[in-house]
Design an enzyme around this catalytic site. Structure first.
Site, short mmCIF file in Angstrom:
data_model
loop_
_atom_site.label_atom_id
_atom_site.label_comp_id
_atom_site.label_asym_id
_atom_site.label_seq_id
_atom_site.Cartn_x
_atom_site.Cartn_y
_atom_site.Cartn_z
N HIS A 26 0.80 -1.23 0.00
CA HIS A 26 0.00 0.00 0.00
C HIS A 26 0.84 1.28 0.00
CE1 HIS A 26 -4.22 -1.55 0.81
NE2 HIS A 26 -3.47 -2.65 0.84
N ASP A 122 -5.03 6.55 1.42
CA ASP A 122 -5.38 5.16 1.13
C ASP A 122 -6.85 4.96 1.51
OD1 ASP A 122 -5.75 2.21 1.67
OD2 ASP A 122 -3.67 2.17 1.03
#
Length: 461
Positions: A26, A122
């Site tokens: 990520h 995110d």
């Protein structure tokens, strides 16, 4: 409008806060996006927030150019050593994340001398929507995986409601028709972890559920994909979300590592075109010992040339003599790490044996290489469903686990010259062309990225 000097004679007039989910791939994917944005918007300063451990791996120093690094706490008590429980590190981080990011924003605003104008986060960090609302700034969320898994999380409540009615008659192996808009059918057991399987009240399951309920508030939802891959899902998600933007594949817009310390490419140069099985399950996953044995035995039995990226510790599970024999006779090469993008693009590769992580799936599509899928957790099963049943560019290993017979069959299916194998290669070849066009001049992903630049700079608000 606030402005500050960038130290090079230019003027910075916007300040964007970037919140990373500091696990798996990520942070790197988010930084890849920010680097693209920073190059496109030199008057914007980006403050990138992640844990010290993650930032240490991403940045060589405090920051670079118009990207500044800021560390936030990982939530672990001082001196605490994680015992290895599943998701425990994530749970500790989530317990402090909202407070830590808020604190970090205050530090960055004081440090940079400019208020935050936009949040780029995110998508897992759903709570940042509240901070964006409090700051009265755009909230831009990046989903690092595919439209298939995102749809499952957005429709989690609907799925749970329907599944409650189906519970008595449908098992996890049953295909359910019209369960999720954009899917003709889906297998219940292939839905991502935390939708209907596992501890649904755990922080790890709650996170994507809350995210799915919140994303419709976002100013823009970004996805690491290209819209030609999933037109039906993209159409539906576009109706649910503001500025739903496919801006990938990221592997085709960033420079892959040219490092090849184990001479993988040199070895591949001596193999026949389309003959080699490349095997990798990422850095976090490995099949259990008996499956490693079955896979090794199948490679030997079918005499399939192979390049296998696997950690040294797992090599001890290979059948006796496998490593020495296959290396000596030139059948295979075993390495602890391989430059995956370069490997997949090599003409010798005929199939990718993978865990179906989204990055790996996109890299395989970008190179036009069919897949044999052995999923483990998370979005890997639904990615596998797409690979086999929707796009028709690979096969799932029979029974979901490696057996010698099932693996021999899968290798023969994909590497043979029959009509079904040719069909897979033609379909993934077509998707490869679409992917490359999407990131080419005037491609759909480039147009979507330009829309994103307008959101980040305030030009389209």
């Amino acid at each position: 409008m606030e402005t500050i000097s960038n130290g090079n004679g230019g003027v910075r007039n916007r300040h964007v806060a970037v919140f990373a989910f500091p696990f798996a791939s990520h942070p790197q994917l988010l930084l890849t996006l920010v680097q693209r944005l920073a190059a496109a918007t030199p008057t914007v300063v980006f403050s990138f927030f992640s844990t010290e451990r993650t930032n240490r791996g991403l940045f060589s120093e405090r920051g670079c150019d118009n990207i500044l690094r800021y560390d936030v706490s990982d939530g672990l008590p001082e001196g605490y050593v994680l015992p290895g429980k599943l998701h425990e590190d994530i749970n500790y981080f989530l317990a402090v994340a909202e407070k830590e990011f808020k604190r970090g924003v205050q530090v960055a605003e004081k440090d940079v001398g400019m208020k935050i104008n936009c949040l780029v986060v995110d998508a897992f960090l759903w709570f940042s929507a509240d901070l964006a609302e409090e700051l009265k700034v755009p909230w831009v969320a990046l989903w690092t995986a595919g439209a298939c898994s995102l749809s499952a999380h957005i429709y989690t409540d609907l799925i749970r409601e329907k599944y409650a009615e189906l519970k008595g008659s449908a098992g996890l192996n049953d295909e359910i028709v019209d369960l999720i808009p954009g899917f003709t059918s889906i297998r219940l057991g292939d839905l991502p972890s935390g939708v209907i399987l596992g501890d649904l009240d755990s922080p790890f399951a709650t996170m994507p559920h809350r995210m799915g309920r919140t994303l419709t508030k976002a100013t823009a939802v970004l996805i690491n994909s290209f819209q030609e891959l999933d037109p039906g899902l993209t159409k539906n998600l576009s109706s649910m979300c503001n500025n739903f933007l496919n801006i990938g594949p990221f592997n085709l817009v960033s420079s892959p590592s040219k490092q090849d310390e184990f001479s993988c490419i040199t070895w591949l140069d001596n193999q026949k075109p389309g003959s080699v099985a490349y095997i990798s399950f990422g850095t976090k996953f490995s099949p259990p010992p008996h499956e490693l044995v079955a896979l090794a035995e199948a490679l030997e039995a079918t005499k399939t040339p192979f390049l296998w990226s696997i950690n040294k510790d797992s090599e001890r599970h290979f059948p006796l003599g496998f490593l020495e024999t296959t290396t000596a006779n030139g059948l295979g090469k075993i390495v602890p790490w391989a430059p995956q993008v370069q490997v997949l693009e090599h003409v010798a590769i005929g199939v990718f044996v993978t865990h179906s992580g989204w990055n790996s799936v996109l890299e395989s599509i970008g190179a036009g290489v069919p897949m044999i899928c052995r999923p483990f957790i998370g979005d890997q099963p639904i990615n596998t469903w797409m690979v086999e049943r929707v796009w028709g560019i690979g096969v799932r290993i029979e029974g979901g686990n490696f057996t010698k017979l099932g693996t021999c069959h899968a290798l023969e299916q994909v590497l043979s010259a029959d009509a079904s194998s040719k069909g897979r290669k033609e379909r993934i070849g077509a998707l490869k062309d679409h992917a490359h066009k999407a990131v080419g001049p005037n491609g759909s992903s480039i147009q979507n990225f330009n829309t994103l630049v307008g959101v980040v700079t305030g030009a389209t608000l």
